[in-house]
Design a protein around this motif. Structure first.
Motif, PDB file in Angstrom:
ATOM      1  N   LEU A 105       0.976  -0.997  -0.357  1.00 44.16           N
ATOM      2  CA  LEU A 105      -0.007  -0.271   0.173  1.00 44.16           C
ATOM      3  C   LEU A 105       0.963   1.342  -0.587  1.00 44.16           C
ATOM      4  N   SER A 106       2.480   1.016   0.446  1.00 42.67           N
ATOM      5  CA  SER A 106       2.753   2.519   0.603  1.00 42.67           C
ATOM      6  C   SER A 106       3.575   2.374  -0.481  1.00 42.67           C
ATOM      7  N   TYR A 107       3.920   1.412  -1.127  1.00 37.23           N
ATOM      8  CA  TYR A 107       4.224   1.674  -1.633  1.00 37.23           C
ATOM      9  C   TYR A 107       3.767   2.415  -3.456  1.00 37.23           C
ATOM     10  N   HIS A 108       2.202   1.567  -3.408  1.00 36.12           N
ATOM     11  CA  HIS A 108       1.112   2.304  -4.421  1.00 36.12           C
ATOM     12  C   HIS A 108       0.994   3.341  -4.034  1.00 36.12           C
ATOM     13  N   SER A 109       0.803   3.922  -3.040  1.00 36.74           N
ATOM     14  CA  SER A 109       0.262   5.446  -2.401  1.00 36.74           C
ATOM     15  C   SER A 109       1.445   6.614  -3.201  1.00 36.74           C
ATOM     16  N   GLY A 110       3.142   5.708  -2.637  1.00 34.73           N
ATOM     17  CA  GLY A 110       3.875   6.625  -3.282  1.00 34.73           C
ATOM     18  C   GLY A 110       4.374   6.827  -5.057  1.00 34.73           C
ATOM     19  N   MET A 111       2.906   6.153  -5.767  1.00 29.39           N
ATOM     20  CA  MET A 111       3.343   6.402  -7.130  1.00 29.39           C
ATOM     21  C   MET A 111       2.556   7.624  -7.507  1.00 29.39           C
ATOM     22  N   GLY A 112       1.770   7.922  -6.823  1.00 32.41           N
ATOM     23  CA  GLY A 112       1.454   9.291  -7.100  1.00 32.41           C
ATOM     24  C   GLY A 112       0.045   9.200  -7.792  1.00 32.41           C
ATOM     25  N   SER A 113      -0.204  10.561  -8.224  1.00 37.39           N
ATOM     26  CA  SER A 113      -1.547  10.879  -9.091  1.00 37.39           C
ATOM     27  C   SER A 113      -1.613   9.541 -10.579  1.00 37.39           C
ATOM     28  N   ALA A 172      -0.608   6.618 -10.477  1.00 33.22           N
ATOM     29  CA  ALA A 172      -0.488   5.308 -10.160  1.00 33.22           C
ATOM     30  C   ALA A 172      -1.558   4.069 -10.696  1.00 33.22           C
ATOM     31  N   PRO A 173      -1.264   3.062 -10.996  1.00 37.05           N
ATOM     32  CA  PRO A 173      -2.218   2.564 -12.045  1.00 37.05           C
ATOM     33  C   PRO A 173      -3.480   1.876 -10.929  1.00 37.05           C
ATOM     34  N   VAL A 174      -4.557   1.497 -11.718  1.00 36.38           N
ATOM     35  CA  VAL A 174      -5.561   1.251 -10.187  1.00 36.38           C
ATOM     36  C   VAL A 174      -5.091  -0.372 -10.019  1.00 36.38           C
ATOM     37  N   GLY A 221     -14.144  -2.146 -17.150  1.00 42.75           N
ATOM     38  CA  GLY A 221     -14.547  -0.512 -17.510  1.00 42.75           C
ATOM     39  C   GLY A 221     -13.730   0.587 -17.156  1.00 42.75           C
ATOM     40  N   ASP A 222     -13.157   0.402 -15.746  1.00 44.50           N
ATOM     41  CA  ASP A 222     -12.375   1.319 -15.224  1.00 44.50           C
ATOM     42  C   ASP A 222     -10.766   1.308 -15.909  1.00 44.50           C
ATOM     43  N   VAL A 223     -10.882   0.458 -16.266  1.00 45.05           N
ATOM     44  CA  VAL A 223      -9.306   0.163 -17.254  1.00 45.05           C
ATOM     45  C   VAL A 223      -9.165   1.084 -18.513  1.00 45.05           C
ATOM     46  N   SER A 224     -10.324   0.658 -19.257  1.00 44.53           N
ATOM     47  CA  SER A 224     -10.671   1.764 -20.791  1.00 44.53           C
ATOM     48  C   SER A 224     -11.018   2.847 -20.308  1.00 44.53           C
ATOM     49  N   GLN A 225     -11.754   3.546 -19.164  1.00 48.30           N
ATOM     50  CA  GLN A 225     -11.674   4.492 -19.186  1.00 48.30           C
ATOM     51  C   GLN A 225     -10.207   5.117 -19.173  1.00 48.30           C
ATOM     52  N   VAL A 254      -7.028   4.307 -19.459  1.00 42.65           N
ATOM     53  CA  VAL A 254      -6.791   4.020 -21.048  1.00 42.65           C
ATOM     54  C   VAL A 254      -7.158   5.057 -22.629  1.00 42.65           C
ATOM     55  N   TYR A 255      -8.496   4.908 -22.708  1.00 48.34           N
ATOM     56  CA  TYR A 255      -8.633   5.613 -23.401  1.00 48.34           C
ATOM     57  C   TYR A 255      -9.615   6.842 -23.141  1.00 48.34           C
ATOM     58  N   GLU A 256      -9.599   7.619 -22.190  1.00 49.20           N
ATOM     59  CA  GLU A 256     -10.838   8.170 -21.532  1.00 49.20           C
ATOM     60  C   GLU A 256      -9.935   9.682 -20.992  1.00 49.20           C
ATOM     61  N   GLY A 257      -8.906   9.081 -20.652  1.00 48.96           N
ATOM     62  CA  GLY A 257      -8.304  10.130 -19.538  1.00 48.96           C
ATOM     63  C   GLY A 257      -8.289   9.906 -18.134  1.00 48.96           C
ATOM     64  N   LYS A 258      -8.961   9.210 -18.100  1.00 43.69           N
ATOM     65  CA  LYS A 258      -9.572   9.089 -16.194  1.00 43.69           C
ATOM     66  C   LYS A 258      -8.132   8.511 -15.367  1.00 43.69           C
ATOM     67  N   THR A 259      -8.599   8.437 -13.757  1.00 44.59           N
ATOM     68  CA  THR A 259      -7.581   7.926 -13.056  1.00 44.59           C
ATOM     69  C   THR A 259      -7.887   7.248 -12.590  1.00 44.59           C
ATOM     70  N   ALA A 260      -6.911   7.078 -11.433  1.00 41.76           N
ATOM     71  CA  ALA A 260      -7.117   5.843 -10.796  1.00 41.76           C
ATOM     72  C   ALA A 260      -8.257   5.401  -9.964  1.00 41.76           C
ATOM     73  N   GLU A 261      -8.349   7.185  -9.481  1.00 43.08           N
ATOM     74  CA  GLU A 261      -8.753   7.598  -8.211  1.00 43.08           C
ATOM     75  C   GLU A 261     -10.807   7.364  -9.083  1.00 43.08           C
TER      76      GLU A 261
END
Length: 363
Positions: free
Chosen positions: A120-128, A130-132, A309-313, A315-322
């Motif tokens: 979790l700490s590693y993932h959090s450190g990847m910032g905005s 970060a992959p899902v 659906g999240d990954v598609s958005q 990769v192709y629509e500029g959304k983020t993991a948030e």
């Protein structure tokens, strides 16, 4: 197919072949492009790939360290589903995240909270950017349990609850001989692996976090890993208390959640109708008509759709993991394990109350 992400599956065991592959094959026209299936063994990978070759003719089998590296370095693969033993999943999760892949991993999120916190700490450190990182907890996607959660909002003050889990774990169950669940290094056995489901259902239905537990765990069947029975008193953040009783050495089968309120009671019971397995949800309102409805299981299918659906958005629509579906959020999965870990700690201290660990930092 430009808006359909490429996906690989890491793991070719029972759950991959009995759940993931049939679901993806059934929806092959709208599903992600299944690029590869990886296993530590060549035979397992090739067998799994052969099961879906008709639906995904370009799928390839990969195995061993070289095969894993090829998947992680393949830019056409946007995401990986990790369906491996709980003891090793986090290692693969971190490698996949580091390579920029979006990750859906099977529950439980990890064997201990300490192991989970490191990643979790590693993932959090990847910032905005970060992959899902999603955890597949299909109970949060089951229509029957979602309906029970909706009904609970109308029962007034919550007074008590009970969760009953009677699941005979014997040689007729395909997971009975699973080696990793019997590994002495995996503390909790079936209670941890399966128990996170029932905790997730409780948290969903009540809409509350579990704050404290007092539990006694026992080992009854020598053919099962310890423990195989747990009886626990749980307190919720709204100060309501209830019980969770879980047995894997029993002979009868029952899974249910029941929540009592000042204006009614809601119950969700595992059942079957017309050959379909699912949940019978019943609402007992104060002074009103009892209402029941059956909801077939579809949680695994729904969680896969949400992740793709999240990954598609992204990769192709500029959304983020948030923007990803919160039901699969790793913090949700962390809190499921936290409740089970607190139960086991309490039992080791003769039932002394234990506060449930909370991971407060958002990712």
């Amino acid at each position: 197919m430009g808006s359909v992400p490429g996906v690989a599956i890491l793991g070719a065991g029972i759950f991959t072949t009995s759940q993931y592959l049939p679901i993806l094959s059934k929806q092959s026209s709208t599903a992600p492009i299944l690029k590869a299936i990886w296993s530590r063994s060549k035979d397992a990978a090739e067998n799994a790939a052969s099961l879906v070759a008709k639906f995904f003719p370009d799928v390839v089998a990969k195995w061993g360290e070289d095969g894993l590296i090829q998947i992680l370095e393949d830019s056409s693969i946007h995401a990986v589903a990790i369906v491996l033993p709980a003891q090793v999943q986090l290692e693969y999760v971190q490698r996949a995240l580091k390579s920029g892949k979006h990750v859906l991993q099977e529950k439980p999120i990890g064997p201990t909270l300490s192991d989970v916190r490191d990643v979790l700490s590693y993932h959090s450190g990847m910032g905005s950017q970060a992959p899902v990182w999603a955890v597949a907890e299909n109970y949060r996607f089951e229509p029957g349990l979602i309906e029970a959660a909706r009904l609970v909002k109308s029962i007034g003050d919550m007074m008590s609850f009970e969760v009953i889990v009677e699941l005979p774990m014997n040689s007729s169950n395909p997971y009975y001989s699973s080696a990793w669940r019997r590994d002495v290094g995996f503390k909790g056995g079936f209670v941890l692996d399966g128990g996170v489901h029932f905790v997730a259902g409780l948290r969903l239905i009540t809409g509350c976090e579990v704050t404290q537990v007092s539990a006694i765990a026992r080992h009854v069947d020598p053919l099962l890993p310890s423990p195989d029975n747990v009886s626990a008193l749980l307190q919720l953040e709204n100060e309501c208390a209830g019980v969770l009783v879980m047995s894997y050495s029993c002979t009868a089968r029952k899974v249910s959640w029941r929540v009592l309120g000042s204006k009614g009671t809601v119950e969700a019971v595992r059942d079957q109708k017309d050959g379909s397995h699912g949940y019978l949800v019943t609402f007992y309102p104060l002074g009103g008509t009892v209402l029941s409805k059956f909801f077939p299981f579809s949680g695994v299918e729904n969680e896969l759709k949400a992740f793709v659906g999240d990954v598609s958005q992204i990769v192709y629509e500029g959304k983020t993991a948030e923007d990803a579906d919160k039901r699969s959020n790793v913090i949700e999965a962390y809190h499921d394990v936290a409740v089970i870990e607190a139960m086991l700690k309490s039992s080791n201290n003769k039932g002394f109350p234990v506060h449930v660990d909370r991971y407060e930092k958002e990712i």
